[in-house]
Design a protein around this motif. Structure first.
Motif, PDB file in Angstrom:
ATOM      1  N   SER A 313     -35.448  28.294 -22.607  1.00  0.00           N
ATOM      2  CA  SER A 313     -36.142  29.371 -21.913  1.00  0.00           C
ATOM      3  C   SER A 313     -35.160  30.310 -21.214  1.00  0.00           C
ATOM      4  N   VAL A 314     -35.696  31.413 -20.715  1.00  0.00           N
ATOM      5  CA  VAL A 314     -34.936  32.404 -19.960  1.00  0.00           C
ATOM      6  C   VAL A 314     -35.129  32.140 -18.468  1.00  0.00           C
ATOM      7  N   GLN A 315     -34.032  32.117 -17.730  1.00  0.00           N
ATOM      8  CA  GLN A 315     -34.060  31.878 -16.293  1.00  0.00           C
ATOM      9  C   GLN A 315     -33.361  33.034 -15.588  1.00  0.00           C
ATOM     10  N   ASN A 316     -33.513  33.088 -14.276  1.00  0.00           N
ATOM     11  CA  ASN A 316     -32.817  34.117 -13.514  1.00  0.00           C
ATOM     12  C   ASN A 316     -32.536  33.644 -12.090  1.00  0.00           C
ATOM     13  N   LEU A 317     -31.519  34.241 -11.490  1.00  0.00           N
ATOM     14  CA  LEU A 317     -31.213  33.972 -10.094  1.00  0.00           C
ATOM     15  C   LEU A 317     -32.171  34.756  -9.206  1.00  0.00           C
ATOM     16  N   SER A 318     -32.157  34.457  -7.928  1.00  0.00           N
ATOM     17  CA  SER A 318     -33.077  35.088  -6.983  1.00  0.00           C
ATOM     18  C   SER A 318     -32.850  36.593  -6.925  1.00  0.00           C
ATOM     19  N   GLU A 319     -33.953  37.332  -6.861  1.00  0.00           N
ATOM     20  CA  GLU A 319     -33.872  38.789  -6.732  1.00  0.00           C
ATOM     21  C   GLU A 319     -33.704  39.232  -5.285  1.00  0.00           C
ATOM     22  N   ASN A 320     -34.047  38.369  -4.320  1.00  0.00           N
ATOM     23  CA  ASN A 320     -34.160  38.801  -2.933  1.00  0.00           C
ATOM     24  C   ASN A 320     -33.035  38.326  -2.021  1.00  0.00           C
ATOM     25  N   LYS A 321     -32.214  37.381  -2.479  1.00  0.00           N
ATOM     26  CA  LYS A 321     -31.186  36.826  -1.604  1.00  0.00           C
ATOM     27  C   LYS A 321     -29.966  36.428  -2.421  1.00  0.00           C
ATOM     28  N   ASN A 322     -28.874  36.135  -1.715  1.00  0.00           N
ATOM     29  CA  ASN A 322     -27.679  35.641  -2.388  1.00  0.00           C
ATOM     30  C   ASN A 322     -27.989  34.308  -3.058  1.00  0.00           C
ATOM     31  N   ASP A 323     -27.471  34.146  -4.285  1.00  0.00           N
ATOM     32  CA  ASP A 323     -27.809  32.941  -5.040  1.00  0.00           C
ATOM     33  C   ASP A 323     -26.651  32.612  -5.979  1.00  0.00           C
ATOM     34  N   SER A 324     -26.548  31.353  -6.352  1.00  0.00           N
ATOM     35  CA  SER A 324     -25.525  30.922  -7.300  1.00  0.00           C
ATOM     36  C   SER A 324     -26.010  29.666  -8.006  1.00  0.00           C
ATOM     37  N   GLU A 325     -25.532  29.482  -9.234  1.00  0.00           N
ATOM     38  CA  GLU A 325     -25.878  28.301 -10.016  1.00  0.00           C
ATOM     39  C   GLU A 325     -24.700  27.911 -10.889  1.00  0.00           C
ATOM     40  N   ASP A 326     -24.576  26.629 -11.133  1.00  0.00           N
ATOM     41  CA  ASP A 326     -23.553  26.073 -12.024  1.00  0.00           C
ATOM     42  C   ASP A 326     -24.276  25.322 -13.128  1.00  0.00           C
ATOM     43  N   ARG A 327     -24.247  25.871 -14.335  1.00  0.00           N
ATOM     44  CA  ARG A 327     -25.001  25.296 -15.445  1.00  0.00           C
ATOM     45  C   ARG A 327     -24.063  24.603 -16.428  1.00  0.00           C
ATOM     46  N   GLN A 328     -24.163  23.291 -16.497  1.00  0.00           N
ATOM     47  CA  GLN A 328     -23.414  22.504 -17.478  1.00  0.00           C
ATOM     48  C   GLN A 328     -24.298  22.317 -18.710  1.00  0.00           C
ATOM     49  N   ALA A 329     -24.602  23.415 -19.350  1.00  0.00           N
ATOM     50  CA  ALA A 329     -25.492  23.396 -20.509  1.00  0.00           C
ATOM     51  C   ALA A 329     -25.136  24.561 -21.416  1.00  0.00           C
ATOM     52  N   GLN A 374     -18.652  33.158 -14.795  1.00  0.00           N
ATOM     53  CA  GLN A 374     -17.505  32.569 -15.484  1.00  0.00           C
ATOM     54  C   GLN A 374     -18.061  31.574 -16.504  1.00  0.00           C
ATOM     55  N   ALA A 375     -17.698  31.771 -17.756  1.00  0.00           N
ATOM     56  CA  ALA A 375     -18.255  30.942 -18.830  1.00  0.00           C
ATOM     57  C   ALA A 375     -17.148  30.546 -19.806  1.00  0.00           C
ATOM     58  N   PHE A 376     -17.437  29.501 -20.604  1.00  0.00           N
ATOM     59  CA  PHE A 376     -16.460  28.996 -21.564  1.00  0.00           C
ATOM     60  C   PHE A 376     -17.137  28.719 -22.904  1.00  0.00           C
ATOM     61  N   VAL A 377     -16.408  29.067 -23.964  1.00  0.00           N
ATOM     62  CA  VAL A 377     -16.791  28.694 -25.323  1.00  0.00           C
ATOM     63  C   VAL A 377     -15.704  27.756 -25.841  1.00  0.00           C
ATOM     64  N   ASN A 378     -16.105  26.578 -26.307  1.00  0.00           N
ATOM     65  CA  ASN A 378     -15.088  25.612 -26.728  1.00  0.00           C
ATOM     66  C   ASN A 378     -14.791  25.718 -28.219  1.00  0.00           C
ATOM     67  N   ASP A 379     -13.959  24.794 -28.710  1.00  0.00           N
ATOM     68  CA  ASP A 379     -13.531  24.734 -30.111  1.00  0.00           C
ATOM     69  C   ASP A 379     -12.810  26.011 -30.542  1.00  0.00           C
ATOM     70  N   TYR A 380     -11.944  26.524 -29.650  1.00  0.00           N
ATOM     71  CA  TYR A 380     -11.158  27.701 -30.025  1.00  0.00           C
ATOM     72  C   TYR A 380     -10.076  27.277 -31.015  1.00  0.00           C
ATOM     73  N   ASP A 381      -9.966  28.031 -32.099  1.00  0.00           N
ATOM     74  CA  ASP A 381      -9.052  27.681 -33.186  1.00  0.00           C
ATOM     75  C   ASP A 381      -8.017  28.797 -33.345  1.00  0.00           C
TER      76      ASP A 381
END
Length: 700
Positions: A313-329, A374-381
């Protein structure tokens, strides 16, 4: 002078001479400019001369051998054109030779290494060693990419019918994006009549860089790329580390009306020159979201950082306040969304992890929020010519446009980018996407004034809802005629102790007259989803943006007729610093409709009466900051409803209703399932009450 005095004086003298003997001797450094060259070596202290240690020299030789470019005429390597021509060094694997440039003076490294002060000043010798030491450290960190730490920034342009991009050789990224078919509605200087095009971001407000996966990651934002125009729609930003090897980013902007920029990481023969076990390609993206609309409050409320799980699904951070998330997915795309415009990074191979941050910028008039990820894509060749592919959507939140991108699936997955448009919860969203938006777009192809489009669409919706409205009014007419008999029952069976009997008599009355107390409310409830769907549709419809109608210059913004400056607590926070005319007209019409409706229903409850009159006022406070198109729609809807009410009064005669009620009373009554269940429940409640009364009497 006694013995103790003499001993004290001797001790003081011993301390004084001991201090003078052991204290360090200050050396006076004579300015080199004032000393003759032939005498400099004799007056300059040895400690002022700098030099590389044996370990530093060994590291310098190793760095030049490992990361330098092989000369064609020798077996040595050299580092040329480094740090703005500050040095040009070569090595035979043991010693280093070449030149160092210090403030425009070219010095031989052999002389610097030997500290030959007959050919340079001490300051020049120390500066030369400092330059070489810093260069060795940077070569060791950046390796083959070290020559690209310096250079000259140049701008290249990619453009089609709808999008104009600027790419900078410094960082090799898109530094400016302009939408050619949209004008900004936010003008800090109201005296400017000419509107400017919407700029999604520009240099200083957006930073996008890759983290090149070496042993120590290198940010492409620190490097100067070599731009190459491959054709009229494709540009290559490359880092040629050797004659037969390069690393680069290729951008493709298709001609026509495309808002999607292709972005590919490309490389050639990098596996032969790079030895790295790092398999993660990092991305660092930051953007200060620029204002585009007149009303900051509502624009800020509809701006957020969005992301989509791969296959989810599509998610989003808060529109009204400072917000942060760390997604290991696994994340398919990341979007920085404004009210009507977005920039979205789509990865062909999902990001493995991603950190998101959103900060509200309260006191900055030109910006709304600060987004970063900040995001990462693995299996760099390193041996693959095309190790990673991305797409960059930079454009309007237009439902047909985003829907067409959704159908261009990535890895057999619907991108669901239409979720960037807030169209309400599932039921309301289905009504918007399945009914409202198709009708709206269909009418827009024939009618070019969106004020007229809203008018026609309002009539169409009212026509569709007419059967429900008619049934609701007819049920209200029946209930109004039954009011005297209902009042008589209330007087005949007063109090809580007669509640069950009173309810049974009323149900018998309704059954006899063929009336259902819920029949008047149910049609209205069935209309509520459409009202809520329209509530979410109009503030999100970019088609209304910049469209004028009557006095409203922008149907997607409040139509302020009176405005004031300054902040008034509570009032400015909720009501705003203006009065919208369509919202005011809607409120007045709503009060008129409330009065007519109360007269029709025969409601005589004083408390409820005042509450019903206060509701339109509350709606005005709530809707004053909303789009003028929304208030205009509700205003039209209420006017049509009032006209329908008077028409129903003329069509539905009380004599006909009474005649129908009399006919129903003569018909044999068959209890409906609902009435049967209700009577059964009443009987059970009466039995329980009798049992409770018996128990209470027995206790006495």
């Amino acid at each position: 002078m006694d013995k103790n005095t003499i001993i004290g004086l001797l001790l003081m003298a011993a301390v004084f001479f001991g201090f003078m003997w052991f204290a360090p001797k200050d050396k006076i450094e004579v300015p080199q400019d004032e000393v003759a060259p032939e005498n400099r070596e004799t007056v300059v202290p040895v400690a002022a001369i700098d030099s590389l240690s044996p370990a530093e020299m060994k590291w310098l030789v190793r760095n030049i051998v490992d990361h330098g470019v092989i000369e064609t005429h020798a077996d040595s390597a050299f580092r040329a054109d480094y740090s703005n021509n500050l040095l040009n060094l070569s090595t035979d694997g043991k010693t280093v030779s070449g030149t160092v440039n210090v403030n425009g003076v070219t010095l031989d490294w052999k002389d610097v290494e030997a500290a030959d002060l007959s050919k340079m000043t001490v300051q020049q010798q120390r500066k030369a060693v400092e330059i070489v030491r810093a260069a060795s450290a940077e070569i060791g960190r950046f390796g083959k990419f070290a020559p690209f730490l310096t250079g000259t920034d140049s701008i290249l342009k990619l453009e089609n019918d709808v999008l104009a991009l600027e790419l900078s050789s410094k960082s090799g990224s898109i530094t400016r994006a302009e939408l050619k078919k949209y004008d900004t509605e936010y003008t800090p200087d109201e005296s400017k009549k000419r509107k400017e095009k919407v700029v999604i971001f520009e240099k200083g407000t957006d930073s996008f860089q890759f983290q090149i996966p070496l042993t120590q990651e290198i940010a492409t934002g620190d490097l100067y790329f070599r731009p190459t125009v491959l054709n009229d729609s494709t540009v290559l930003m490359s880092l040629p580390i050797a004659e037969d090897a390069y690393w680069g980013i290729e951008y493709t902007l298709p001609k026509g009306d495309s808002y999607v920029v292709g972005m590919k990481v490309v490389q050639k023969n990098m596996g032969a020159y790079i030895e790295s076990n790092n398999r993660n390609l990092g991305i660092d993206w930051q953007q200060k979201l620029m204002r585009q609309e007149k009303g900051k409050m509502f624009e800020e409320r509809n701006s957020a950082l969005y992301y989509k799980y791969a296959g989810g699904s599509v998610q989003n951070l808060s529109e009204n306040k400072n917000d942060s998330e760390d997604r290991q997915a696994k994340i398919r795309w990341i979007g920085f969304k404004n009210q009507f415009f977005s920039s979205v990074l789509i990865s062909e191979r999902p990001f493995n992890t991603a950190d998101f941050q959103s900060k509200v910028l309260k006191d900055q008039p030109y910006f709304l929020k600060d987004f970063s990820t900040q995001a990462f894509v693995n299996d760099y060749d390193w041996n693959s010519p095309n190790p990673a592919n991305f797409s960059f959507f930079i454009g309007p939140n237009l439902y047909p446009l985003l829907s067409s991108i959704d159908r261009q699936t990535v890895a057999d997955e619907n991108l669901q980018m239409t979720r960037l448009i807030p169209l309400g919860w599932s039921v309301f969203r289905w009504i918007n996407t399945g009914v409202i938006i198709p009708i709206f777009n269909f009418l827009g192809t024939f009618i070019h004034n969106y004020g007229i489009v809203i008018l026609v669409m309002t009539f169409f919706i009212k026509l569709v809802l007419f059967p429900l409205t008619y049934k609701s009014y007819r049920s209200q007419a029946v209930m109004r005629l039954l009011q005297p008999e209902i009042k008589e029952l209330n007087e005949k069976y007063p109090g809580q102790q007669n509640a069950m009997v009173r309810q049974q008599k009323m149900m018998a009355l309704y059954n006899k007259a063929g009336a259902n107390p819920m029949s008047g409310c149910l049609p209205m409830l069935l209309q509520m989803p459409i009202l809520f769907a329209m509530f979410t549709f109009f503030p999100s419809a970019i088609e209304l943006r910049g469209q004028s109608f009557l006095w409203a210059h922008d149907l997607a913004a409040p139509d302020a007729i009176i405005s004031w400056s300054g902040h008034i607590p509570l009032i400015t926070d909720y009501f705003g610093n203006h009065i919208s005319l369509f919202c005011l007209l809607m409120t007045i019409t709503n009060i008129v409709y409330t009065r007519i409706n109360m007269q029709t229903s025969g409601n005589q409850m004083p408390g409820m009466k005042w509450m019903m009159y206060l509701m339109p006022v509350f709606f005005m406070i709530f809707f004053n900051n909303y789009a003028a198109g929304l208030s205009y729609y509700y205003f039209l809807s209420l006017l049509i409803t009032i006209a329908q009410t008077y028409a129903f009064r003329y069509i539905i005669k009380e004599e006909d209703v009474r005649k129908k009620m009399a006919e129903n009373a003569k018909k044999p009554k068959k209890k409906s399932g609902f009435m049967a269940r209700l009577e059964e429940m009443q009987k059970q409640q009466q039995a329980m009450m009798r049992e409770q009364q018996k128990r209470a009497q027995s206790r006495r």
